[in-house]
Design a protein around this motif. Structure first.
Motif, PDB file in Angstrom:
ATOM      1  N   ALA A 155       0.842  -1.196   0.000  1.00  0.00           N
ATOM      2  CA  ALA A 155       0.000   0.000   0.000  1.00  0.00           C
ATOM      3  C   ALA A 155       0.871   1.238   0.000  1.00  0.00           C
ATOM      4  O   ALA A 155       2.004   1.236   0.478  1.00  0.00           O
ATOM      5  CB  ALA A 155      -0.922   0.004   1.226  1.00  0.00           C
ATOM      6  N   GLY A 156       0.328   2.326  -0.535  1.00  0.00           N
ATOM      7  CA  GLY A 156       1.076   3.580  -0.527  1.00  0.00           C
ATOM      8  C   GLY A 156       0.178   4.753  -0.846  1.00  0.00           C
ATOM      9  O   GLY A 156      -0.886   4.595  -1.472  1.00  0.00           O
ATOM     10  N   PHE A 179      -3.601   4.812  -2.274  1.00  0.00           N
ATOM     11  CA  PHE A 179      -4.278   5.938  -1.637  1.00  0.00           C
ATOM     12  C   PHE A 179      -3.889   7.236  -2.349  1.00  0.00           C
ATOM     13  O   PHE A 179      -2.707   7.582  -2.405  1.00  0.00           O
ATOM     14  CB  PHE A 179      -3.875   6.032  -0.165  1.00  0.00           C
ATOM     15  N   ASN A 180      -4.897   7.953  -2.897  1.00  0.00           N
ATOM     16  CA  ASN A 180      -4.641   9.246  -3.555  1.00  0.00           C
ATOM     17  C   ASN A 180      -3.470   9.120  -4.524  1.00  0.00           C
ATOM     18  O   ASN A 180      -2.551   9.928  -4.521  1.00  0.00           O
ATOM     19  CB  ASN A 180      -4.334  10.343  -2.531  1.00  0.00           C
ATOM     20  N   SER A 181      -3.518   8.101  -5.366  1.00  0.00           N
ATOM     21  CA  SER A 181      -2.370   7.804  -6.209  1.00  0.00           C
ATOM     22  C   SER A 181      -2.801   7.177  -7.518  1.00  0.00           C
ATOM     23  O   SER A 181      -3.801   6.452  -7.568  1.00  0.00           O
ATOM     24  CB  SER A 181      -1.413   6.861  -5.478  1.00  0.00           C
ATOM     25  N   LEU A 204      -7.001  -1.905  -5.173  1.00  0.00           N
ATOM     26  CA  LEU A 204      -7.998  -0.907  -4.784  1.00  0.00           C
ATOM     27  C   LEU A 204      -7.383   0.473  -4.859  1.00  0.00           C
ATOM     28  O   LEU A 204      -6.330   0.724  -4.263  1.00  0.00           O
ATOM     29  CB  LEU A 204      -8.489  -1.176  -3.354  1.00  0.00           C
ATOM     30  N   TYR A 205      -8.036   1.370  -5.613  1.00  0.00           N
ATOM     31  CA  TYR A 205      -7.665   2.781  -5.648  1.00  0.00           C
ATOM     32  C   TYR A 205      -8.639   3.555  -4.761  1.00  0.00           C
ATOM     33  O   TYR A 205      -9.859   3.407  -4.890  1.00  0.00           O
ATOM     34  CB  TYR A 205      -7.748   3.338  -7.067  1.00  0.00           C
ATOM     35  N   LEU A 206      -8.106   4.409  -3.857  1.00  0.00           N
ATOM     36  CA  LEU A 206      -8.929   5.272  -3.018  1.00  0.00           C
ATOM     37  C   LEU A 206      -8.532   6.723  -3.301  1.00  0.00           C
ATOM     38  O   LEU A 206      -7.405   7.131  -3.012  1.00  0.00           O
ATOM     39  CB  LEU A 206      -8.734   4.955  -1.535  1.00  0.00           C
ATOM     40  N   ALA A 214      -4.403  13.338  -7.884  1.00  0.00           N
ATOM     41  CA  ALA A 214      -4.137  11.992  -8.388  1.00  0.00           C
ATOM     42  C   ALA A 214      -5.335  11.370  -9.099  1.00  0.00           C
ATOM     43  O   ALA A 214      -5.196  10.313  -9.728  1.00  0.00           O
ATOM     44  CB  ALA A 214      -3.707  11.077  -7.238  1.00  0.00           C
ATOM     45  N   THR A 215      -6.506  11.991  -9.032  1.00  0.00           N
ATOM     46  CA  THR A 215      -7.721  11.352  -9.527  1.00  0.00           C
ATOM     47  C   THR A 215      -7.653  11.055 -11.018  1.00  0.00           C
ATOM     48  O   THR A 215      -8.010   9.953 -11.466  1.00  0.00           O
ATOM     49  CB  THR A 215      -8.953  12.209  -9.200  1.00  0.00           C
ATOM     50  N   ALA A 216      -7.216  11.997 -11.814  1.00  0.00           N
ATOM     51  CA  ALA A 216      -7.181  11.792 -13.268  1.00  0.00           C
ATOM     52  C   ALA A 216      -6.241  10.646 -13.636  1.00  0.00           C
ATOM     53  O   ALA A 216      -6.576   9.802 -14.487  1.00  0.00           O
ATOM     54  CB  ALA A 216      -6.765  13.073 -13.972  1.00  0.00           C
ATOM     55  N   ASN A 217      -5.071  10.585 -13.016  1.00  0.00           N
ATOM     56  CA  ASN A 217      -4.132   9.493 -13.302  1.00  0.00           C
ATOM     57  C   ASN A 217      -4.696   8.148 -12.859  1.00  0.00           C
ATOM     58  O   ASN A 217      -4.529   7.125 -13.540  1.00  0.00           O
ATOM     59  CB  ASN A 217      -2.791   9.740 -12.615  1.00  0.00           C
ATOM     60  N   ALA A 218      -5.361   8.137 -11.710  1.00  0.00           N
ATOM     61  CA  ALA A 218      -5.959   6.897 -11.232  1.00  0.00           C
ATOM     62  C   ALA A 218      -7.064   6.422 -12.175  1.00  0.00           C
ATOM     63  O   ALA A 218      -7.232   5.219 -12.392  1.00  0.00           O
ATOM     64  CB  ALA A 218      -6.505   7.082  -9.820  1.00  0.00           C
ATOM     65  N   GLN A 219      -7.812   7.378 -12.742  1.00  0.00           N
ATOM     66  CA  GLN A 219      -8.844   7.016 -13.724  1.00  0.00           C
ATOM     67  C   GLN A 219      -8.213   6.331 -14.932  1.00  0.00           C
ATOM     68  O   GLN A 219      -8.736   5.334 -15.455  1.00  0.00           O
ATOM     69  CB  GLN A 219      -9.590   8.276 -14.180  1.00  0.00           C
ATOM     70  N   LEU A 220      -7.067   6.852 -15.390  1.00  0.00           N
ATOM     71  CA  LEU A 220      -6.368   6.224 -16.511  1.00  0.00           C
ATOM     72  C   LEU A 220      -5.915   4.817 -16.151  1.00  0.00           C
ATOM     73  O   LEU A 220      -6.051   3.878 -16.948  1.00  0.00           O
ATOM     74  CB  LEU A 220      -5.167   7.071 -16.922  1.00  0.00           C
TER      75      LEU A 220
END
Length: 298
Positions: A155-156, A179-181, A204-206, A214-220
């Motif tokens: 996790a990170g 997390f936020n990543s 799991l992405y939170l 970080a949301t846009a990168n996590a969406q990708l």
């Protein structure tokens, strides 16, 4: 004037810490949120055999293991890839209080400004897992036969999530939490979009909503991951700092615990939260998932 607390009204766990109790192998310790809300009161500890890390752990390992069996573990990399888990310690202690061992990169801090911060090396993630294996095998260790080596999460937070991806090929990791990543099209901490192919377990992405950088990168990442189960959980207003400063780590900790309980303790009652998008206790969150409903734990 020195204020002497009324010891008769203090909880036994608080009294134990005030009296300077020490535990085998622990050379420094502190307590967060009265040891957490879980069954097993937790401490943040510097273990003599693991300098440069913080181990968030139940105080009474024997009690936890008697009730739970060998404890699953989480290796945690910090925001900024820094060598301190100070901003996340309330969440990490809370997780430990529910019967987990959390190994966080970086030495303990009493205040965020009590030493100069450095960058934690990616190799620290793997050394933490090695330490768990050595301690579990050693008859001289208080962790002897108390670690579930087949149930270890990576996790990170933020840049720490990039460290998760950079070391994702480590076969001993059995799930991941970001997390936020998200890596997107960036290169960070030796990770890039190519690192997504190294994932070999559910992830799991939170995230913290539109204001979380970080949301846009996590969406990708979510769009690109097709070979392992993936969940995208988005707190609409938390931002990049999540809820880590709230008591017990807030809803980021609570949702992460459900994921950990499902994947590391096979508590199937939490599967519907992620597979069927039913986080009834989390009104601020939106969830979506791929390949999760059909996923069966090994």
């Amino acid at each position: 004037m020195t204020i002497i607390p009324n010891l008769r009204v203090l909880a036994p766990f608080t009294l134990l810490l005030l009296c300077g109790a020490t535990f085998a192998g622990v050379i420094e310790q502190k307590v967060l949120d009265e040891g957490g809300s879980g069954t097993y009161k937790a401490i943040a500890a510097t273990q003599e055999s693991l300098p440069g890390y913080v181990v968030y752990r139940p105080v009474n390992l024997a009690q936890a293991v008697k009730a739970e069996g060998p404890l699953p573990a989480i290796v945690f990399a910090n925001g900024g890839c820094n060598d301190t888990s100070f901003p996340f310690e309330r969440m990490l202690s809370e997780i430990a209080s529910h019967g987990y061992l959390v190994i966080a990169l970086g030495a303990m801090q009493r205040r965020l400004d009590d030493r100069q911060l450095e960058k934690a090396d990616n190799a620290m993630m793997i050394r933490a897992v090695d330490w768990l294996a050595i301690q579990s095998a050693s008859e001289q260790s208080e962790f002897h036969h108390k670690v579930a080596l087949d149930r270890i999460a990576s996790a990170g937070q933020s840049c720490g999530g990039a460290q998760v991806l950079a070391t994702a090929s480590e076969p001993r990791f059995t799930t991941y939490l970001m997390f936020n990543s998200g890596i997107g099209d960036m290169t960070m901490a030796e990770a890039s979009r190519r690192s997504l192919s190294d994932l070999h377990a559910p992830i799991l992405y939170l995230l913290g909503g539109e204001t979380d950088v970080a949301t846009a990168n996590a969406q990708l990442d979510y769009q690109r991951i097709e070979h392992v189960p993936v969940v995208f959980a988005n707190h609409l207003t938390a931002g990049h700092s999540g809820t880590f400063e709230q008591a017990y780590g807030g809803s980021f900790a609570a949702l992460a615990l459900m994921w950990l309980d499902w994947h590391l303790k096979d508590r199937k009652q939490f599967k519907s939260v992620f597979a069927e998008h039913k986080p009834e206790a989390f009104p601020d969150w939106e969830l979506k998932a791929k390949s999760v409903a059909s996923h069966v734990l090994p």
